[in-house]
Design a protein around this motif. Structure first.
Motif, PDB file in Angstrom:
ATOM      1  N   LEU A   1      -5.309 -34.654 -52.763  1.00  0.00           N
ATOM      2  CA  LEU A   1      -5.194 -33.643 -51.685  1.00  0.00           C
ATOM      3  C   LEU A   1      -6.182 -33.702 -50.600  1.00  0.00           C
ATOM      4  N   GLY A   2      -7.595 -33.801 -50.891  1.00  0.00           N
ATOM      5  CA  GLY A   2      -8.768 -34.025 -49.963  1.00  0.00           C
ATOM      6  C   GLY A   2      -8.280 -35.062 -49.001  1.00  0.00           C
ATOM      7  N   LEU A   3      -8.000 -36.215 -49.757  1.00  0.00           N
ATOM      8  CA  LEU A   3      -7.732 -37.531 -48.637  1.00  0.00           C
ATOM      9  C   LEU A   3      -6.559 -37.353 -47.984  1.00  0.00           C
ATOM     10  N   GLN A   4      -5.473 -36.699 -48.464  1.00  0.00           N
ATOM     11  CA  GLN A   4      -4.318 -36.498 -47.750  1.00  0.00           C
ATOM     12  C   GLN A   4      -4.469 -35.684 -46.490  1.00  0.00           C
ATOM     13  N   GLN A   5      -5.276 -34.445 -46.850  1.00  0.00           N
ATOM     14  CA  GLN A   5      -5.338 -33.499 -45.718  1.00  0.00           C
ATOM     15  C   GLN A   5      -6.566 -33.847 -44.837  1.00  0.00           C
ATOM     16  N   SER A   6      -7.325 -34.695 -45.015  1.00  0.00           N
ATOM     17  CA  SER A   6      -8.591 -35.017 -44.256  1.00  0.00           C
ATOM     18  C   SER A   6      -7.813 -35.198 -42.629  1.00  0.00           C
TER      19      SER A   6
ATOM     20  N   GLY B   1      -9.788 -32.577 -40.960  1.00  0.00           N
ATOM     21  CA  GLY B   1     -11.223 -33.327 -40.518  1.00  0.00           C
ATOM     22  C   GLY B   1     -12.153 -33.680 -41.785  1.00  0.00           C
ATOM     23  N   TRP B   2     -12.808 -34.757 -41.639  1.00  0.00           N
ATOM     24  CA  TRP B   2     -13.727 -35.379 -42.663  1.00  0.00           C
ATOM     25  C   TRP B   2     -14.831 -34.484 -43.138  1.00  0.00           C
ATOM     26  N   GLY B   3     -15.340 -33.615 -41.960  1.00  0.00           N
ATOM     27  CA  GLY B   3     -16.322 -32.897 -42.076  1.00  0.00           C
ATOM     28  C   GLY B   3     -16.160 -31.649 -42.418  1.00  0.00           C
ATOM     29  N   ASP B   4     -14.881 -31.103 -42.493  1.00  0.00           N
ATOM     30  CA  ASP B   4     -14.304 -29.804 -43.030  1.00  0.00           C
ATOM     31  C   ASP B   4     -14.765 -29.541 -44.418  1.00  0.00           C
ATOM     32  N   PRO B   5     -15.321 -28.074 -44.740  1.00  0.00           N
ATOM     33  CA  PRO B   5     -15.787 -27.882 -46.165  1.00  0.00           C
ATOM     34  C   PRO B   5     -14.389 -27.964 -47.160  1.00  0.00           C
ATOM     35  N   ALA B   6     -13.290 -27.946 -46.673  1.00  0.00           N
ATOM     36  CA  ALA B   6     -12.008 -27.919 -47.580  1.00  0.00           C
ATOM     37  C   ALA B   6     -12.036 -29.384 -47.994  1.00  0.00           C
ATOM     38  N   THR B   7     -12.116 -30.259 -47.134  1.00  0.00           N
ATOM     39  CA  THR B   7     -11.912 -31.864 -47.362  1.00  0.00           C
ATOM     40  C   THR B   7     -13.008 -32.106 -48.373  1.00  0.00           C
TER      41      THR B   7
END
Length: 262
Positions: A215-220, A224-230
């Protein structure tokens, strides 16, 4: 019982057709996405999830799918996977153009991925079991060469079918599934069952771990890579992966025998 060359070849052909839908599906949807987005009035996030939902479900449930094949029989899981994947494909093609169309197609794309998680590990296990050790490497090379090459068919098939209707990119899986089921019925591949308890805690850990990382890789690309969710999804997923590995190494009946990697 040792199979003849024609018998093992039929098993290999059956498994290639069984997984063909999942490999073509990886690339065919992206080609038709502009038409799908316009027809269903999708948001950018919705379009992204239509592409990614099946991969997320596949990654999260892959280990469990392999275990279920061992416990309940690989042939049974392949048949269930083929029927389920084709049914979900047909329902994707029947997505309503109004109301909850976006939610409908995302849900059934995820269902496709869940049935692919049953189908793929069992089909690989069947091919391995069908061939003696001295021919197994060649059989697996043929299996992955053909199935991997099918990803290149997706864009071409998607372009042709979308000229008629984007819904056809999902409906095309149904005749492929029928051919696969006929070949499976004729080949009668391995269906050995190895009954043992399924560790549900380990299942929850690995599903959560793989699901969060993917999920983190898909939604990056959206977050954005620096987003806390990622960062949070990937970090928590990796932590859960470590917990899962540590726990599995102590289990009598692990979900996946990690010691083989030693």
């Amino acid at each position: 019982m040792t199979r003849s060359s024609s018998g093992t070849g039929l098993v290999l052909a059956a498994m290639v057709f069984a997984v063909a839908m999942t490999f073509i599906d990886q690339t065919i949807v992206a080609v038709s996405m502009p038409d799908i987005q316009q027809d269903l009035h999708l948001s950018a996030t919705g379009a992204q999830w239509i592409i990614n939902a099946d991969l997320l479900a596949l990654a999260a449930l892959f280990a469990l799918g392999g275990k279920l094949g061992d416990v309940f029989g690989r042939r049974r899981m392949v048949v269930l996977g083929v029927v389920g994947f084709a049914t979900a494909s047909g329902l994707c093609g029947l997505t309503p153009t109004s109301g909850a169309g976006q939610e409908w197609i995302i849900v059934f794309r995820a269902v496709q991925g869940a049935f692919a998680a049953l189908l793929f590990p069992a089909s690989v296990g069947i091919v391995i079991a069908a061939y003696p050790p001295d021919r197994r490497g060649r059989a697996m090379a043929i299996f992955f060469a053909i199935t991997g090459g099918l990803t290149a068919v997706g864009p071409l098939a998607g372009g042709v079918l979308t000229e008629w209707t984007w819904r056809a990119i999902f409906w095309v899986n149904i005749p492929v599934a029928i051919i696969a089921l006929v070949l499976i019925a004729r080949a009668k591949p391995d269906d050995t069952r190895r009954p043992q308890p399924i560790n549900y805690t380990s299942t929850l850990l690995v599903c959560s771990a793989m699901g969060l990382v993917v999920l983190g890789l898909q939604q990056s690309s959206l977050w954005g890579w620096g987003d806390p969710a990622t960062i949070g999804c990937i970090a928590v997923g990796l932590v859960l992966s470590v917990v899962y590995v540590a726990r599995e190494l102590r289990q009598r009946y692990p979900l996946l025998n990690l010691r083989i990697f030693a």
